[in-house]
Design a protein around this motif. Sequence first.
Motif, PDB file in Angstrom:
ATOM      1  N   PHE A  39       0.822  -1.205   0.000  1.00  0.00           N
ATOM      2  CA  PHE A  39       0.000   0.000   0.000  1.00  0.00           C
ATOM      3  C   PHE A  39       0.862   1.264   0.000  1.00  0.00           C
ATOM      4  O   PHE A  39       0.451   2.295  -0.542  1.00  0.00           O
ATOM      5  N   MET A  40       2.059   1.178   0.616  1.00  0.00           N
ATOM      6  CA  MET A  40       2.918   2.353   0.702  1.00  0.00           C
ATOM      7  C   MET A  40       3.382   2.827  -0.672  1.00  0.00           C
ATOM      8  O   MET A  40       3.675   4.012  -0.858  1.00  0.00           O
ATOM      9  N   GLN A  41       3.451   1.936  -1.646  1.00  0.00           N
ATOM     10  CA  GLN A  41       3.938   2.327  -2.962  1.00  0.00           C
ATOM     11  C   GLN A  41       2.825   2.799  -3.890  1.00  0.00           C
ATOM     12  O   GLN A  41       3.110   3.239  -5.010  1.00  0.00           O
ATOM     13  N   ILE A  42       1.584   2.742  -3.472  1.00  0.00           N
ATOM     14  CA  ILE A  42       0.479   3.276  -4.265  1.00  0.00           C
ATOM     15  C   ILE A  42       0.483   4.791  -4.113  1.00  0.00           C
ATOM     16  O   ILE A  42       0.485   5.308  -2.993  1.00  0.00           O
ATOM     17  N   PRO A  43       0.484   5.560  -5.196  1.00  0.00           N
ATOM     18  CA  PRO A  43       0.572   7.029  -5.105  1.00  0.00           C
ATOM     19  C   PRO A  43      -0.543   7.619  -4.239  1.00  0.00           C
ATOM     20  O   PRO A  43      -1.723   7.285  -4.410  1.00  0.00           O
ATOM     21  N   ARG A  44      -0.161   8.511  -3.342  1.00  0.00           N
ATOM     22  CA  ARG A  44      -1.139   9.165  -2.482  1.00  0.00           C
ATOM     23  C   ARG A  44      -2.003  10.152  -3.254  1.00  0.00           C
ATOM     24  O   ARG A  44      -3.060  10.570  -2.756  1.00  0.00           O
ATOM     25  N   GLU A  45      -1.570  10.531  -4.430  1.00  0.00           N
ATOM     26  CA  GLU A  45      -2.390  11.438  -5.239  1.00  0.00           C
ATOM     27  C   GLU A  45      -3.750  10.830  -5.562  1.00  0.00           C
ATOM     28  O   GLU A  45      -4.737  11.555  -5.745  1.00  0.00           O
ATOM     29  N   LEU A  46      -3.811   9.500  -5.617  1.00  0.00           N
ATOM     30  CA  LEU A  46      -5.097   8.841  -5.860  1.00  0.00           C
ATOM     31  C   LEU A  46      -6.054   9.080  -4.696  1.00  0.00           C
ATOM     32  O   LEU A  46      -7.254   9.302  -4.898  1.00  0.00           O
ATOM     33  N   ASP A  47      -5.539   9.037  -3.464  1.00  0.00           N
ATOM     34  CA  ASP A  47      -6.363   9.316  -2.290  1.00  0.00           C
ATOM     35  C   ASP A  47      -6.878  10.751  -2.324  1.00  0.00           C
ATOM     36  O   ASP A  47      -8.057  11.025  -2.051  1.00  0.00           O
ATOM     37  N   GLU A  48      -5.977  11.680  -2.647  1.00  0.00           N
ATOM     38  CA  GLU A  48      -6.352  13.097  -2.654  1.00  0.00           C
ATOM     39  C   GLU A  48      -7.398  13.382  -3.721  1.00  0.00           C
ATOM     40  O   GLU A  48      -8.347  14.142  -3.484  1.00  0.00           O
ATOM     41  N   ALA A  49      -7.246  12.747  -4.895  1.00  0.00           N
ATOM     42  CA  ALA A  49      -8.248  12.934  -5.945  1.00  0.00           C
ATOM     43  C   ALA A  49      -9.602  12.381  -5.523  1.00  0.00           C
ATOM     44  O   ALA A  49     -10.655  12.979  -5.809  1.00  0.00           O
ATOM     45  N   ALA A  50      -9.583  11.245  -4.827  1.00  0.00           N
ATOM     46  CA  ALA A  50     -10.838  10.656  -4.363  1.00  0.00           C
ATOM     47  C   ALA A  50     -11.499  11.522  -3.296  1.00  0.00           C
ATOM     48  O   ALA A  50     -12.734  11.659  -3.272  1.00  0.00           O
ATOM     49  N   ARG A  51     -10.700  12.126  -2.425  1.00  0.00           N
ATOM     50  CA  ARG A  51     -11.273  12.994  -1.384  1.00  0.00           C
ATOM     51  C   ARG A  51     -11.907  14.235  -2.001  1.00  0.00           C
ATOM     52  O   ARG A  51     -12.924  14.742  -1.507  1.00  0.00           O
ATOM     53  N   ILE A  52     -11.319  14.737  -3.067  1.00  0.00           N
ATOM     54  CA  ILE A  52     -11.914  15.890  -3.763  1.00  0.00           C
ATOM     55  C   ILE A  52     -13.295  15.534  -4.288  1.00  0.00           C
ATOM     56  O   ILE A  52     -14.223  16.364  -4.291  1.00  0.00           O
ATOM     57  N   ASP A  53     -13.462  14.278  -4.694  1.00  0.00           N
ATOM     58  CA  ASP A  53     -14.766  13.803  -5.178  1.00  0.00           C
ATOM     59  C   ASP A  53     -15.701  13.421  -4.045  1.00  0.00           C
ATOM     60  O   ASP A  53     -16.811  12.930  -4.289  1.00  0.00           O
ATOM     61  N   GLY A  54     -15.257  13.600  -2.796  1.00  0.00           N
ATOM     62  CA  GLY A  54     -16.112  13.330  -1.648  1.00  0.00           C
ATOM     63  C   GLY A  54     -16.012  11.933  -1.077  1.00  0.00           C
ATOM     64  O   GLY A  54     -16.852  11.531  -0.263  1.00  0.00           O
ATOM     65  N   ALA A  55     -14.994  11.175  -1.466  1.00  0.00           N
ATOM     66  CA  ALA A  55     -14.855   9.808  -0.969  1.00  0.00           C
ATOM     67  C   ALA A  55     -14.287   9.822   0.448  1.00  0.00           C
ATOM     68  O   ALA A  55     -13.391  10.614   0.768  1.00  0.00           O
ATOM     69  N   ASN A  56     -14.805   8.922   1.298  1.00  0.00           N
ATOM     70  CA  ASN A  56     -14.252   8.763   2.641  1.00  0.00           C
ATOM     71  C   ASN A  56     -13.220   7.640   2.627  1.00  0.00           C
ATOM     72  O   ASN A  56     -12.939   7.031   1.597  1.00  0.00           O
ATOM     73  N   HIS A  57     -12.658   7.346   3.809  1.00  0.00           N
ATOM     74  CA  HIS A  57     -11.604   6.340   3.868  1.00  0.00           C
ATOM     75  C   HIS A  57     -12.111   4.961   3.464  1.00  0.00           C
ATOM     76  O   HIS A  57     -11.380   4.188   2.824  1.00  0.00           O
ATOM     77  N   LEU A  58     -13.349   4.631   3.837  1.00  0.00           N
ATOM     78  CA  LEU A  58     -13.881   3.317   3.481  1.00  0.00           C
ATOM     79  C   LEU A  58     -13.990   3.160   1.975  1.00  0.00           C
ATOM     80  O   LEU A  58     -13.637   2.109   1.420  1.00  0.00           O
ATOM     81  N   ARG A  59     -14.429   4.193   1.299  1.00  0.00           N
ATOM     82  CA  ARG A  59     -14.573   4.128  -0.159  1.00  0.00           C
ATOM     83  C   ARG A  59     -13.204   4.076  -0.838  1.00  0.00           C
ATOM     84  O   ARG A  59     -13.019   3.331  -1.807  1.00  0.00           O
TER      85      ARG A  59
END
Length: 264
Positions: free
Chosen positions: A150-170
């Motif tokens: 999981f550490m090697q998956i880009p964090r930019e994907l998380d940030e993009a998902a949060r902009i779309d309103g995704a929570n940690h579970l999603r």
Amino acid sequence: MIWLLVLGGALIAVVPFLWMLGGSFRSEADLFADPARILPATWTLHGYKEIWNELPFLRLVLNSFIFAGVTTFLCLVFDSMAAYALARLKFKGQALAFWLVIATLMVPVQITLVPVFMTLFDLGWLNTYQGLIIPRATSAFGIFLLRQFFMQIPRELDEAARIDGANHLRIYWQIILPLAKPALATLAVLHFTNLWNDLLWPLVMTSTSEMRTLPAGLTLFGGQHVTDHAVLLAGATISLLPLAVAFALAQKYFVQGVATTGIK
């Protein structure tokens, strides 16, 4: 020279399995006449026929599938959730929690066997599926392996998902897990293999043939009866088939997961 070393190593690894396979088609007299021979002098299905008569074989196989399959599924769920928290969240004591998980890798299972046994006894869970499964439903190795992936998956994907309103579970369910298929397949194969072949845990936690797994059932058969080695070898051969199928189905992901986990 390198190919000769590889071939020699392959032969050392394969010969015991070939001997086991050949021995499962030999009679008891043939086995004792020349134990070192791989191919039978006379081929017979005695071992495969008698295993159904001398053991509750289908029940042992079913118990093994339930124990290994359900426990592997729970390990993937709990290990991945813990790994996500350690890899993607920021909280006080995160590093300490990770090192505590790593420290448990150095604790042999035999040390915890007695206290876990007493706890299950108090709960009335001995000789039950929940007693077999729940104490093994997570592993420090699985948490470590998935955390590194999981550490090697880009964090930019998380940030993009949060902009779309995704929570940690999603984010965990729709982004991290689909990208982690190689690591999950690797962990599933390793867990399933380890649990399927586990002898000590089912042997201690079960007391009847209706709850024993295949390794425990074969071991007790060897001690309770006049041992028919052809039957034991036939049972061992059959017990390898699910592992071979599991690895064949997940081979692509397994190799990819081993090759990439922990690489930045």
